[in-house]
Design an enzyme around this catalytic site. Structure first.
Site, mmCIF file in Angstrom:
data_model
loop_
_atom_site.group_PDB
_atom_site.id
_atom_site.type_symbol
_atom_site.label_atom_id
_atom_site.label_comp_id
_atom_site.label_asym_id
_atom_site.label_seq_id
_atom_site.Cartn_x
_atom_site.Cartn_y
_atom_site.Cartn_z
ATOM 1 C CG ASP A 190 -1.878 1.119 1.161
ATOM 2 O OD1 ASP A 190 -2.005 1.549 0.315
ATOM 3 O OD2 ASP A 190 -2.725 1.573 2.021
ATOM 4 C CG ASP A 235 -3.206 4.168 -3.244
ATOM 5 O OD1 ASP A 235 -2.414 3.469 -2.377
ATOM 6 O OD2 ASP A 235 -4.528 4.496 -3.377
#
Length: 448
Positions: A110, A338
């Site tokens: 992440d 992301d």
């Protein structure tokens, strides 16, 4: 931050020659430049929760329940100081270990957060006998990566049924009493996600990528004692944050930055390459390279983009276009790379216009746009730092089981601290992302 100068990686063969002092000095010099390395690991892929539910015909029902839950939690989310991430959208993972001897975990990668956390042995009171229903539907070889070994079976009838009593039950959990290098920290944490909370305490131990020598000592990490029930729907154990230290809860140093600071990397880079995907889980969903460039999957020409802040991997997006549609606001938008968001998040007006351009249709109740899997559509083009980057339909038309494909965009309501765009894996499948932790830059290199 300790600045680690790039080192040239040298390989050599030993053979005997009568030594001289000059040769001895040269040999020592060679030894000094091979102290850090470049390593590459497989990235696992599993379709995100929405894709899996859509394939089962349960997406609309799930969205209804989820929206009701979020309405009840709206006040809590508004008051949260933690980054609010949609855990259910995550799809890419790596294997890591904590402690001595190593205890292995499968974690979501992440780049939109910066903390490392795994379930603690006290989570679910140490019970681990029940397995998630996802283990039953995952191919055996992939299951061995995503689930505990006892949860994997070559026959559907042999799989156990998930208990909803505690989301920790089907996960690997860290036992500090088994590690000779563990040190207590004392700080507590509480991180809020759209799908639930993660609470626990911080500890300190040795972090490694599984079965490698890529290790950081003294790594602060979260030991979760409570995780929300919704986390039980995902087989992964926790999260490894790839964002900047300023984004971390309690300002903890993320593992990749610790590896750089401790001189364990040849160059201050980590590279994310994501492969084209199908509707099922894959052990090889891409490659994660630390300490140098990925010359196997990525073009050698890297376009470096300056970051606008060192929290997310955030930069200015100047424009977007597709076919006859074009949007180039005067001030541009703030965008973040992301890995956690399986799709691309963008302002509602942009998503609606792009969907119309490529022929995608919004299906009420599902929260998603759908498109014919065989549709011939124009590229979506992004303008970044004065250059254009074409994203082909193979990156944003995503299989989700029988029936139409999903259009890999979602409406992102950003405000305050958050960027207006989250450029997730669809863009990364077209361009490798090179993260420069020393100079605050993001490199884009076309996938080979």
């Amino acid at each position: 931050m300790l600045i680690v100068p790039p080192r040239k990686l040298v390989c050599f063969t030993l053979f005997y020659v009568k030594p001289t002092m000059k040769m001895f000095v040269g040999f020592l010099a060679i030894l000094t430049v091979v102290s850090a390395e470049v390593h590459q690991f497989n990235i696992g892929y599993r379709p995100n929760l929405r894709q899996r539910l859509n394939a089962e015909g349960k997406l609309a029902e799930y969205e209804k329940e989820r929206n009701e839950l979020l309405t009840k939690k709206s006040l809590q989310l508004a008051q949260s100081s933690s980054p609010i991430i949609d855990y259910e959208d995550m799809a890419y993972m790596v294997q890591i270990s904590m402690g001595t001897p190593a205890q292995n975990f499968v974690l979501f990668i992440d780049s939109g957060s910066s903390n490392l956390w795994v379930p603690d042995i006290t989570c679910a009171a140490g019970k681990d006998a029940t397995c998630g229903s996802y283990c039953k539907s995952t191919p055996y070889d992939a299951c061995l990566t995503f689930c505990q070994e006892e949860c994997c079976t070559k026959t559907v009838a042999g799989a156990k049924v998930l208990s909803t009593a505690d989301a920790c039950q089907s996960k690997h959990r860290f036992n500090s009493t088994l590690s000779s290098t563990y040190v207590t920290n004392g700080q507590k944490f509480d991180m809020t996600y759209n799908t639930g909370e993660v609470k626990g305490f911080f500890g300190v131990d040795t972090f490694c990528f599984t079965n490698t020598s890529v290790c950081a000592t003294g790594q602060v990490f979260g030991q979760a004692t409570t995780i929300g029930e919704a986390f039980g729907k995902q087989p992964e154990d926790g999260i490894i944050g790839l964002g900047w230290p300023a984004l971390a809860v309690n300002q903890q140093t993320p593992p990749l930055f610790n590896l750089m600071n401790q001189g364990k990397l040849d160059q201050p880079y980590f590279v994310v390459y994501l492969a084209q995907i199908g509707p099922t889980s894959q052990i090889n969903g891409g490659a994660f390279t630390v300490g140098g460039l990925d010359t196997t999957h990525c073009n050698a020409n890297v376009d470096w983009v300056p970051l606008t802040t060192q929290t997310f991997w955030q930069f200015k997006l100047s424009g977007v276009s597709s076919g006859s549609y074009s949007q180039n606001p005067t001030a541009g938008w703030q965008a973040a790379a992301d890995t956690a968001a399986s799709f691309i998040g963008a302002p509602k007006s942009v998503v609606t216009s792009l969907a119309k351009t490529v022929g995608a249709t919004y299906v009420p109740g599902t929260g998603a746009f759908f498109i014919d899997c065989d549709a011939v559509v124009p590229d979506i083009v992004f303008t970044i730092n004065g250059k254009t980057y074409n994203m082909p339909s193979t990156s944003f038309v995503v299989s989700a089981g029988p029936g139409p494909c999903m259009f890999a965009f979602y409406e992102l309501t950003a405000g305050g601290f958050y960027p207006a765009w989250m450029l997730g894996p669809p863009f990364m499948r077209a361009y490798c992302h090179v993260h420069d932790m020393q100079n605050g830059k993001l490199g884009l290199a076309k996938v080979l």
